[in-house]
Design an enzyme around this catalytic site. Structure first.
Site, PDB file in Angstrom:
ATOM      1  N   LYS A  71       0.795  -1.227   0.000  1.00 58.12           N
ATOM      2  CA  LYS A  71       0.000   0.000   0.000  1.00 58.12           C
ATOM      3  C   LYS A  71       0.830   1.281   0.000  1.00 58.12           C
ATOM      4  O   LYS A  71       0.407   2.292  -0.567  1.00 58.12           O
ATOM      5  CB  LYS A  71      -0.963  -0.010   1.184  1.00 58.12           C
ATOM      6  CG  LYS A  71      -2.037  -1.083   1.069  1.00 58.12           C
ATOM      7  CD  LYS A  71      -3.018  -1.016   2.221  1.00 58.12           C
ATOM      8  CE  LYS A  71      -4.099  -2.072   2.077  1.00 58.12           C
ATOM      9  NZ  LYS A  71      -5.100  -1.982   3.155  1.00 58.12           N
ATOM     10  N   GLN A 259     -14.929  -1.121   1.583  1.00 58.30           N
ATOM     11  CA  GLN A 259     -13.807  -0.576   0.806  1.00 58.30           C
ATOM     12  C   GLN A 259     -13.844  -1.142  -0.608  1.00 58.30           C
ATOM     13  O   GLN A 259     -13.524  -0.455  -1.571  1.00 58.30           O
ATOM     14  CB  GLN A 259     -12.460  -0.840   1.489  1.00 58.30           C
ATOM     15  CG  GLN A 259     -12.038  -2.296   1.645  1.00 58.30           C
ATOM     16  CD  GLN A 259     -11.417  -2.901   0.395  1.00 58.30           C
ATOM     17  OE1 GLN A 259     -10.891  -2.177  -0.450  1.00 58.30           O
ATOM     18  NE2 GLN A 259     -11.481  -4.201   0.289  1.00 58.30           N
TER      19      GLN A 259
END
Length: 286
Positions: A71, A259
Site C-alpha cells: 500500500k 472498501q
C-alpha cells in the site's frame, strides 16, 4: 460469468493473496450487474511490485486493489494519487484511466461505513489503534474527518520518525489530537485503552494463533468496542478474548465489503449490490 475478448480485467496485488475473498466479492457483483469484468488475485510483493504495476498499463487492466505489503510501496510507481491517499500515504485502489494510473484510498471510508452498519457512531469519542501500516494510517486519515476527539496510536519501535511525521501532518490539518506511543509500553497502552471507546487492531498479528500484545484481561471492559481489521479468520484471538470479556466485537469483513464497494464504483461507475454480496460473504464464512 462469461469471459470473452472484451472482458475487462481487475484484480488484487497482495502477498499472501491466496486467502483473499475479494475475487468472490467482485466477480459475483460483476455477474449480478451483468458487467463484462473479471477479478483475479495475484501474488505480488515489493520484489515484483514495479513490474506488476506496469502490467496494469500493458494489459489494459481497469484497475487493482492492493493489500499488504504494497500500500505504501506502490505510490512511487503511480502517475497521481488522490488527496486522501496523499494524507494517509497509503493506496489500496488503482484506477487506470487511459494509461494514467491514479492511486486512491477507500480503506478508511470502508471501515467507518462498517461501523455505521453496526450502529456505532464515534463522533467526539476516543480510539486506540494498534499499528501504523497502510490500513491503519488510512483509518486514522478518515477518522479525523469523522469527528473523533483523540486517537492513541501504538507501534513497534522502528521507523519511528517516518511514522510520526505522517501522523503529525494529519493532525496539523485537523482539530484531532493524535498521540504516537510505543507498543512495548504496556502501562501506557492499558491507560489509553481505558480512555478509549474503540480499540482497533490494524496489525497482522491477528492472523497468528496467539495474540500476545494484550494478555491482561483487565484491558477489556463491557462498554469497550473491539475491532480487528483482519477478516480471515473471522474471529481472531483478540476478538475471542474481547468477546469472552463482554465487549462488542467487529471483524474486518464489513471493512472489506465497503472498501471493495468503493473500489468497484471507481472502476465501473456502478453501485455494488451490497445486500446481495453481504449474504454471499456471510455464507462463505459459515
Amino acid at each position: 460469468m462469461q469471459i470473452d475478448s472484451k472482458t475487462i480485467l481487475t484484480g488484487l496485488f497482495a502477498s499472501p493473496s491466496f486467502h483473499s475473498i475479494s475475487p468472490i466479492i467482485h466477480n459475483n457483483a460483476f455477474e449480478k450487474l451483468r458487467l463484462n469484468y473479471a477479478y483475479l488475485s495475484f501474488e505480488v510483493n515489493k520484489d515484483n511490485l514495479k513490474d506488476a504495476v506496469q502490467s496494469i498499463k500493458t494489459l489494459n487492466m481497469r484497475g487493482v486493489n492492493l493489500s499488504m505489503p504494497n500500500k505504501k510501496e506502490v505510490i512511487q510507481y503511480l502517475d497521481e494519487i488522490s488527496e486522501t491517499a496523499k494524507l494517509s500515504q497509503s493506496v489500496n485502489t488503482i484506477v487506470n484511466d487511459n494509461g494514467i494510473l491514479k492511486g486512491c484510498s477507500t480503506d478508511g471510508k470502508g471501515f467507518f461505513k462498517s461501523l455505521e452498519e453496526e450502529k456505532i457512531f464515534i463522533k467526539d469519542k476516543n480510539i486506540t489503534i494498534l499499528g501504523t501500516g497502510g490500513a491503519s494510517i488510512a483509518i486514522i486519515s478518515q477518522a479525523v474527518f469523522e469527528g473523533i476527539k483523540n486517537i492513541f496510536v501504538f507501534k513497534r519501535d522502528k521507523n519511528w520518525e517516518e511514522q510520526k511525521k505522517i501522523l503529525d501532518n494529519i493532525a496539523s490539518k485537523t482539530n484531532c489530537n493524535i498521540e504516537l506511543n510505543s507498543l512495548e509500553d504496556k502501562n501506557i497502552l492499558k491507560r489509553k485503552v481505558e480512555e478509549s471507546d474503540l480499540l482497533i487492531n490494524a496489525t497482522s498479528v491477528g492472523m497468528k494463533e496467539d495474540f500476545s500484545l494484550i494478555e491482561d484481561k483487565s484491558f477489556f471492559r463491557k462498554d469497550l468496542i473491539v475491532s480487528d481489521i483482519i477478516y480471515n479468520p473471522s474471529k481472531t484471538k483478540l476478538l475471542q478474548i474481547a468477546e469472552k470479556e463482554g465487549c462488542k466485537i467487529i471483524n474486518g469483513i464489513g471493512m472489506l465489503l465497503y472498501q471493495g464497494a468503493l473500489s468497484f464504483e471507481l472502476w465501473t461507475n456502478k453501485k455494488i449490490p451490497v445486500d446481495y454480496i453481504k449474504e454471499i460473504i456471510f455464507n462463505y464464512f459459515k
